[in-house]
Design a protein around this motif. Structure first.
Motif, PDB file in Angstrom:
ATOM      1  N   UNK A  46       0.833  -1.238   0.028  1.00 22.70           N
ATOM      2  CA  UNK A  46       0.051  -0.142  -0.092  1.00 22.70           C
ATOM      3  C   UNK A  46       0.880   1.199   0.030  1.00 22.70           C
ATOM      4  N   UNK A  47       0.360   2.294  -0.758  1.00 20.20           N
ATOM      5  CA  UNK A  47       1.135   3.257  -0.693  1.00 20.20           C
ATOM      6  C   UNK A  47       0.078   4.357   0.157  1.00 20.20           C
ATOM      7  N   UNK A  48       0.466   4.605   1.484  1.00 22.31           N
ATOM      8  CA  UNK A  48      -0.457   5.007   2.423  1.00 22.31           C
ATOM      9  C   UNK A  48      -0.161   6.516   3.147  1.00 22.31           C
ATOM     10  N   UNK A  49      -1.208   7.043   3.521  1.00 19.94           N
ATOM     11  CA  UNK A  49      -0.981   8.487   4.527  1.00 19.94           C
ATOM     12  C   UNK A  49      -0.459   7.849   5.698  1.00 19.94           C
ATOM     13  N   UNK A  76      -4.268  -3.729  -7.903  1.00 21.52           N
ATOM     14  CA  UNK A  76      -3.324  -2.547  -8.089  1.00 21.52           C
ATOM     15  C   UNK A  76      -4.157  -1.222  -8.753  1.00 21.52           C
ATOM     16  N   UNK A  77      -3.931  -0.449  -8.255  1.00 24.46           N
ATOM     17  CA  UNK A  77      -4.642   0.941  -8.396  1.00 24.46           C
ATOM     18  C   UNK A  77      -5.771   1.259  -7.863  1.00 24.46           C
ATOM     19  N   UNK A  78      -6.568   0.423  -6.940  1.00 18.56           N
ATOM     20  CA  UNK A  78      -7.514   0.651  -6.130  1.00 18.56           C
ATOM     21  C   UNK A  78      -7.239   1.442  -5.229  1.00 18.56           C
ATOM     22  N   UNK A  79      -8.133   2.497  -4.789  1.00 19.85           N
ATOM     23  CA  UNK A  79      -8.231   2.995  -3.620  1.00 19.85           C
ATOM     24  C   UNK A  79      -8.822   2.673  -2.476  1.00 19.85           C
ATOM     25  N   UNK A  80      -8.169   2.395  -0.975  1.00 19.85           N
ATOM     26  CA  UNK A  80      -8.758   1.818  -0.117  1.00 19.85           C
ATOM     27  C   UNK A  80      -8.713   2.574   1.387  1.00 19.85           C
ATOM     28  N   UNK A  81      -9.545   2.224   2.152  1.00 16.78           N
ATOM     29  CA  UNK A  81      -9.475   3.059   3.384  1.00 16.78           C
ATOM     30  C   UNK A  81      -9.069   1.474   4.266  1.00 16.78           C
ATOM     31  N   UNK A  82      -8.232   1.745   5.311  1.00 16.29           N
ATOM     32  CA  UNK A  82      -7.885   0.830   6.246  1.00 16.29           C
ATOM     33  C   UNK A  82      -7.335   1.228   7.493  1.00 16.29           C
ATOM     34  N   UNK A  83      -7.224  -0.108   8.299  1.00 18.29           N
ATOM     35  CA  UNK A  83      -6.678   0.124   9.601  1.00 18.29           C
ATOM     36  C   UNK A  83      -5.721  -0.715   9.599  1.00 18.29           C
ATOM     37  N   UNK A  84      -4.702  -0.487  10.742  1.00 16.92           N
ATOM     38  CA  UNK A  84      -3.394  -1.313  10.700  1.00 16.92           C
ATOM     39  C   UNK A  84      -2.948  -1.325  12.079  1.00 16.92           C
ATOM     40  N   UNK A  85      -2.065  -2.558  12.430  1.00 18.67           N
ATOM     41  CA  UNK A  85      -1.774  -2.500  13.883  1.00 18.67           C
ATOM     42  C   UNK A  85      -0.237  -3.523  13.649  1.00 18.67           C
ATOM     43  N   UNK A  86       0.339  -3.346  14.763  1.00 18.00           N
ATOM     44  CA  UNK A  86       1.509  -4.350  14.734  1.00 18.00           C
ATOM     45  C   UNK A  86       1.036  -5.856  15.572  1.00 18.00           C
ATOM     46  N   UNK A  87       1.015  -7.005  14.787  1.00 19.85           N
ATOM     47  CA  UNK A  87       0.364  -8.128  15.340  1.00 19.85           C
ATOM     48  C   UNK A  87       1.812  -9.294  15.249  1.00 19.85           C
ATOM     49  N   UNK A  88       1.987  -9.735  16.353  1.00 23.95           N
ATOM     50  CA  UNK A  88       3.091 -10.662  16.290  1.00 23.95           C
ATOM     51  C   UNK A  88       4.480 -10.385  15.742  1.00 23.95           C
ATOM     52  N   UNK A  89       4.634  -9.095  15.760  1.00 25.81           N
ATOM     53  CA  UNK A  89       5.809  -8.428  14.974  1.00 25.81           C
ATOM     54  C   UNK A  89       5.688  -7.995  13.533  1.00 25.81           C
ATOM     55  N   UNK A  90       4.465  -8.197  12.904  1.00 22.00           N
ATOM     56  CA  UNK A  90       4.296  -7.939  11.438  1.00 22.00           C
ATOM     57  C   UNK A  90       3.243  -6.907  11.569  1.00 22.00           C
ATOM     58  N   UNK A  91       3.452  -5.632  10.486  1.00 18.25           N
ATOM     59  CA  UNK A  91       2.445  -4.551  10.396  1.00 18.25           C
ATOM     60  C   UNK A  91       1.494  -5.586   9.767  1.00 18.25           C
ATOM     61  N   UNK A  92       0.011  -5.436  10.069  1.00 15.40           N
ATOM     62  CA  UNK A  92      -0.986  -6.021   9.546  1.00 15.40           C
ATOM     63  C   UNK A  92      -2.247  -5.285   9.242  1.00 15.40           C
ATOM     64  N   UNK A  93      -2.870  -5.503   8.283  1.00 11.47           N
ATOM     65  CA  UNK A  93      -4.156  -4.502   8.097  1.00 11.47           C
ATOM     66  C   UNK A  93      -5.096  -5.251   8.668  1.00 11.47           C
ATOM     67  N   UNK A  94      -5.857  -4.714   9.440  1.00  8.40           N
ATOM     68  CA  UNK A  94      -7.076  -5.057  10.324  1.00  8.40           C
ATOM     69  C   UNK A  94      -8.352  -4.937   9.940  1.00  8.40           C
ATOM     70  N   UNK A  95      -8.546  -3.938   9.100  1.00  9.30           N
ATOM     71  CA  UNK A  95      -9.669  -3.543   8.335  1.00  9.30           C
ATOM     72  C   UNK A  95      -9.474  -3.222   6.914  1.00  9.30           C
ATOM     73  N   UNK A  96     -10.231  -3.378   5.919  1.00  5.47           N
ATOM     74  CA  UNK A  96      -9.940  -2.967   4.696  1.00  5.47           C
ATOM     75  C   UNK A  96     -11.414  -2.594   3.861  1.00  5.47           C
ATOM     76  N   UNK A  97     -11.404  -1.492   3.503  1.00  4.20           N
ATOM     77  CA  UNK A  97     -12.523  -1.083   2.761  1.00  4.20           C
ATOM     78  C   UNK A  97     -12.163  -0.390   1.412  1.00  4.20           C
TER      79      UNK A  97
END
Length: 103
Positions: A46-49, A76-97
């Motif tokens: 993701x190219x994210x804010x 690729x190319x889609x715009x999304x809104x998401x939440x992320x957190x660090x889970x088990x040492x990995x950056x993880x998308x927790x929700x995705x719209x």
């Protein structure tokens, strides 16, 4: 006695479930553009804010996804809104719209 027992069970159940629900709801959303989807590795680039809860500035990076089925609905190319957190040492998308295309 019956009323007290019902209240105690309800309180215990709420205390068990609520922190998880609150943690999910408390994560701030970020907007992003999908750069790459890798269904074999269950990752999305993701190219994210700004991601405020992770003190992460805008950038492009690879995330694990909480639910691999989400990857079937983006490309690729889609715009999304998401939440992320660090889970088990990995950056993880927790929700995705997926977001509707701009007119």
């Amino acid at each position: 006695m019956k009323h007290w027992l019902t209240a105690a069970v309800s309180t215990a159940l709420f205390a068990t479930l609520a922190p998880t629900a609150w943690a999910q709801d408390a994560l701030p959303h970020a907007d992003a553009e999908v750069r790459r989807v890798d269904t074999r590795a269950n990752t999305v680039t993701l190219r994210h804010g700004d991601i405020k809860n992770l003190d992460m500035p805008p950038m492009t990076m690879v995330f694990q996804v909480k639910d691999p089925a989400w990857l079937q609905h983006i490309k690729a190319g889609d715009k999304v809104r998401f939440t992320a957190d660090k889970v088990g040492g990995n950056y993880t998308v927790m929700s995705l719209e997926p977001q509707p295309p701009a007119n």
